[in-house]
Design a protein around this motif. Structure first.
Motif, PDB file in Angstrom:
ATOM      1  N   CYS A  69       0.824  -1.219   0.000  1.00  0.00           N
ATOM      2  CA  CYS A  69       0.000   0.000   0.000  1.00  0.00           C
ATOM      3  C   CYS A  69       0.856   1.266   0.000  1.00  0.00           C
ATOM      4  CB  CYS A  69      -0.964  -0.011   1.191  1.00  0.00           C
ATOM      5  SG  CYS A  69      -2.147  -1.372   1.141  1.00  0.00           S
ATOM      6  N   ASP A  70       1.841   1.293  -0.874  1.00  0.00           N
ATOM      7  CA  ASP A  70       2.751   2.437  -1.024  1.00  0.00           C
ATOM      8  C   ASP A  70       3.621   2.674   0.203  1.00  0.00           C
ATOM      9  OD1 ASP A  70       1.874   2.998  -3.618  1.00  0.00           O
ATOM     10  OD2 ASP A  70       0.255   4.291  -2.894  1.00  0.00           O
ATOM     11  N   GLY A  71       3.703   1.695   1.063  1.00  0.00           N
ATOM     12  CA  GLY A  71       4.614   1.779   2.197  1.00  0.00           C
ATOM     13  C   GLY A  71       3.924   2.009   3.521  1.00  0.00           C
ATOM     14  N   ILE A  72       4.105   1.072   4.447  1.00  0.00           N
ATOM     15  CA  ILE A  72       3.631   1.256   5.806  1.00  0.00           C
ATOM     16  C   ILE A  72       4.801   0.967   6.748  1.00  0.00           C
ATOM     17  CG2 ILE A  72       1.233   0.683   5.282  1.00  0.00           C
ATOM     18  CD1 ILE A  72       1.663  -2.066   6.468  1.00  0.00           C
ATOM     19  N   GLU A  73       4.734   1.569   7.933  1.00  0.00           N
ATOM     20  CA  GLU A  73       5.794   1.368   8.920  1.00  0.00           C
ATOM     21  C   GLU A  73       5.182   0.872  10.222  1.00  0.00           C
ATOM     22  OE1 GLU A  73       9.357   3.839  11.234  1.00  0.00           O
ATOM     23  OE2 GLU A  73       8.527   4.607   9.345  1.00  0.00           O
ATOM     24  N   ILE A  74       5.821  -0.123  10.807  1.00  0.00           N
ATOM     25  CA  ILE A  74       5.388  -0.675  12.083  1.00  0.00           C
ATOM     26  C   ILE A  74       6.042   0.124  13.211  1.00  0.00           C
ATOM     27  CG2 ILE A  74       5.424  -2.710  13.574  1.00  0.00           C
ATOM     28  CD1 ILE A  74       3.650  -2.998  11.063  1.00  0.00           C
ATOM     29  N   ILE A  75       5.239   0.580  14.167  1.00  0.00           N
ATOM     30  CA  ILE A  75       5.762   1.289  15.328  1.00  0.00           C
ATOM     31  C   ILE A  75       5.420   0.486  16.574  1.00  0.00           C
ATOM     32  CG2 ILE A  75       5.763   3.437  16.639  1.00  0.00           C
ATOM     33  CD1 ILE A  75       4.220   3.871  13.419  1.00  0.00           C
ATOM     34  N   HIS A  76       6.451   0.056  17.287  1.00  0.00           N
ATOM     35  CA  HIS A  76       6.232  -0.670  18.536  1.00  0.00           C
ATOM     36  C   HIS A  76       5.783   0.344  19.591  1.00  0.00           C
ATOM     37  CE1 HIS A  76       8.011  -3.243  22.015  1.00  0.00           C
ATOM     38  NE2 HIS A  76       6.725  -3.502  21.830  1.00  0.00           N
ATOM     39  N   THR A  77       4.555   0.191  20.071  1.00  0.00           N
ATOM     40  CA  THR A  77       3.984   1.126  21.046  1.00  0.00           C
ATOM     41  C   THR A  77       3.522   0.346  22.273  1.00  0.00           C
ATOM     42  OG1 THR A  77       1.971   1.043  19.668  1.00  0.00           O
ATOM     43  CG2 THR A  77       3.343   3.019  19.508  1.00  0.00           C
ATOM     44  N   PRO A  78       4.457  -0.182  23.059  1.00  0.00           N
ATOM     45  CA  PRO A  78       4.090  -0.987  24.223  1.00  0.00           C
ATOM     46  C   PRO A  78       3.490  -0.147  25.345  1.00  0.00           C
ATOM     47  CG  PRO A  78       6.440  -0.586  24.215  1.00  0.00           C
ATOM     48  CD  PRO A  78       5.908  -0.020  22.923  1.00  0.00           C
ATOM     49  N   GLY A  79       2.953  -0.837  26.312  1.00  0.00           N
ATOM     50  CA  GLY A  79       2.315  -0.199  27.461  1.00  0.00           C
ATOM     51  C   GLY A  79       0.982  -0.855  27.716  1.00  0.00           C
ATOM     52  N   HIS A  80       0.071  -0.687  26.791  1.00  0.00           N
ATOM     53  CA  HIS A  80      -1.220  -1.372  26.872  1.00  0.00           C
ATOM     54  C   HIS A  80      -0.999  -2.881  26.891  1.00  0.00           C
ATOM     55  CE1 HIS A  80      -5.579  -1.571  26.433  1.00  0.00           C
ATOM     56  NE2 HIS A  80      -5.430  -2.466  25.476  1.00  0.00           N
ATOM     57  N   MET A  81      -0.113  -3.329  26.014  1.00  0.00           N
ATOM     58  CA  MET A  81       0.409  -4.698  25.961  1.00  0.00           C
ATOM     59  C   MET A  81       1.886  -4.599  25.566  1.00  0.00           C
ATOM     60  SD  MET A  81      -1.581  -7.465  26.446  1.00  0.00           S
ATOM     61  CE  MET A  81      -3.321  -7.901  26.614  1.00  0.00           C
ATOM     62  N   PRO A  82       2.712  -5.555  25.974  1.00  0.00           N
ATOM     63  CA  PRO A  82       4.147  -5.451  25.664  1.00  0.00           C
ATOM     64  C   PRO A  82       4.468  -5.427  24.172  1.00  0.00           C
ATOM     65  CG  PRO A  82       3.787  -7.055  27.414  1.00  0.00           C
ATOM     66  CD  PRO A  82       2.429  -6.682  26.892  1.00  0.00           C
ATOM     67  N   GLY A  83       3.697  -6.138  23.365  1.00  0.00           N
ATOM     68  CA  GLY A  83       3.979  -6.206  21.940  1.00  0.00           C
ATOM     69  C   GLY A  83       3.024  -5.387  21.092  1.00  0.00           C
ATOM     70  N   HIS A  84       2.342  -4.433  21.706  1.00  0.00           N
ATOM     71  CA  HIS A  84       1.381  -3.594  20.975  1.00  0.00           C
ATOM     72  C   HIS A  84       2.088  -2.816  19.875  1.00  0.00           C
ATOM     73  CE1 HIS A  84      -1.239  -0.185  20.101  1.00  0.00           C
ATOM     74  NE2 HIS A  84      -2.232  -0.838  20.658  1.00  0.00           N
ATOM     75  N   ILE A  85       1.468  -2.758  18.702  1.00  0.00           N
ATOM     76  CA  ILE A  85       2.008  -1.958  17.607  1.00  0.00           C
ATOM     77  C   ILE A  85       0.968  -0.974  17.087  1.00  0.00           C
ATOM     78  CG2 ILE A  85       3.745  -3.618  16.831  1.00  0.00           C
ATOM     79  CD1 ILE A  85       1.781  -4.499  14.613  1.00  0.00           C
ATOM     80  N   SER A  86       1.473   0.120  16.535  1.00  0.00           N
ATOM     81  CA  SER A  86       0.686   1.034  15.729  1.00  0.00           C
ATOM     82  C   SER A  86       1.227   0.950  14.309  1.00  0.00           C
ATOM     83  CB  SER A  86       0.781   2.462  16.276  1.00  0.00           C
ATOM     84  OG  SER A  86       0.330   2.517  17.614  1.00  0.00           O
ATOM     85  N   VAL A  87       0.453   1.441  13.352  1.00  0.00           N
ATOM     86  CA  VAL A  87       0.837   1.315  11.939  1.00  0.00           C
ATOM     87  C   VAL A  87       0.762   2.693  11.290  1.00  0.00           C
ATOM     88  CG1 VAL A  87       0.310   0.226   9.729  1.00  0.00           C
ATOM     89  CG2 VAL A  87      -0.065  -1.046  11.860  1.00  0.00           C
ATOM     90  N   TYR A  88       1.874   3.119  10.699  1.00  0.00           N
ATOM     91  CA  TYR A  88       1.927   4.410  10.015  1.00  0.00           C
ATOM     92  C   TYR A  88       1.777   4.187   8.522  1.00  0.00           C
ATOM     93  CZ  TYR A  88       3.516   9.090   8.671  1.00  0.00           C
ATOM     94  OH  TYR A  88       3.604  10.367   8.144  1.00  0.00           O
ATOM     95  N   PHE A  89       0.721   4.776   7.969  1.00  0.00           N
ATOM     96  CA  PHE A  89       0.388   4.665   6.554  1.00  0.00           C
ATOM     97  C   PHE A  89       0.919   5.929   5.880  1.00  0.00           C
ATOM     98  CE2 PHE A  89      -3.380   4.781   3.376  1.00  0.00           C
ATOM     99  CZ  PHE A  89      -2.669   4.073   2.441  1.00  0.00           C
TER     100      PHE A  89
END
Length: 246
Positions: free
Chosen positions: A152-172
């Motif tokens: 999709c023209d590039g996405i980036e995985i951002i590790h955003t722990p706290g809520h869960m240790p391996g929680h991620i957000s996704v930057y489109f």
């Protein structure tokens, strides 16, 4: 040309009206679903996708932001219905999604059960039973912090722990859109930490909000609250201030 769709799903849970917002990213090759709701949500997901002229049959990948039951509840059912889907999650979350480790949310619920008032214990038992009923499913690909993926023209995985240790957000990156999952939520038109009383590591959660500020964000999508309307950077900074300044 890539695009995204907010899949707002209204439903009733514990006799309360709730809304969750899975997201679909799409280009000429891939249709990527981010999170998939509670158990038995496949019909609701299909209906929400159809509203955007998307079919789940066209889905190629499913990114799981973390293993809470409202994000993975229908994962196994979707994989059975559409076995070609590739399941993607952070390397720290994979053992929980695959059933190799007990759900951290279940461990949390079990550890506090004996401290609950008697009138609250039936609800807690129901909650734990639901957690135990989540079917494990194999993760096809694990990802790590700042991993860039070409879809999709590039996405980036951002590790955003706290809520869960391996929680991620996704930057489109194509539209400067941050899909924050439960790193932040929208409450009364303001950004907040998701369920602070159940957050696994509050200090890590605040650092994750700070991490989001490293990105050029024009749209911020929360799993609970949908699209944020307001100045994203100021709202994130205010949230950090609320938790770090007495």
């Amino acid at each position: 040309m890539s695009s995204y769709h907010l899949m707002e799903i209204e439903f009733e849970h514990n006799r309360q009206k709730q809304v969750i917002t899975p997201v679909i990213l799409q280009d000429e090759i891939d249709t990527i679903l981010i999170d998939c709701g509670y158990p038995n949500f496949v019909p609701l997901l299909e209906e929400a996708a159809n509203r955007h002229n998307v079919t789940l049959q066209s889905m190629t990948k499913l990114i799981v932001t973390h293993h809470d039951m409202d994000h993975v509840g229908s994962l196994a059912a979707l994989k059975r219905a559409y076995p070609h889907i590739q399941i993607i999650a952070h390397e720290l979350e994979a053992p929980y999604i695959e059933g190799q480790k007990k759900s951290l949310r279940l461990e949390q619920a079990e550890s506090t059960f004996n401290t609950l008032p008697d009138e609250d214990k039936p609800y807690a038992e129901q909650f734990m039973a639901l957690l135990e009923s989540i079917e494990p499913i194999a993760v096809d690909q694990t990802v790590t912090h700042k991993e860039k993926l070409p879809w999709c023209d590039g996405i980036e995985i951002i590790h955003t722990p706290g809520h869960m240790p391996g929680h991620i957000s996704v930057y489109f990156s194509a539209s400067k859109t941050m899909i924050a999952a439960d790193a932040v939520v929208i409450e009364d038109d303001k950004l907040a930490i998701a369920n602070p009383q159940y957050t696994m590591d509050m200090e890590a959660a605040i650092r994750s909000v700070q991490r989001l500020l490293e990105y050029d964000i024009e749209q911020l999508i929360c799993y609970h609250g949908g699209l944020f309307h307001g100045h994203v950077k100021q709202a994130l900074q205010q949230l950090i201030h609320n938790y770090t300044c007495p």
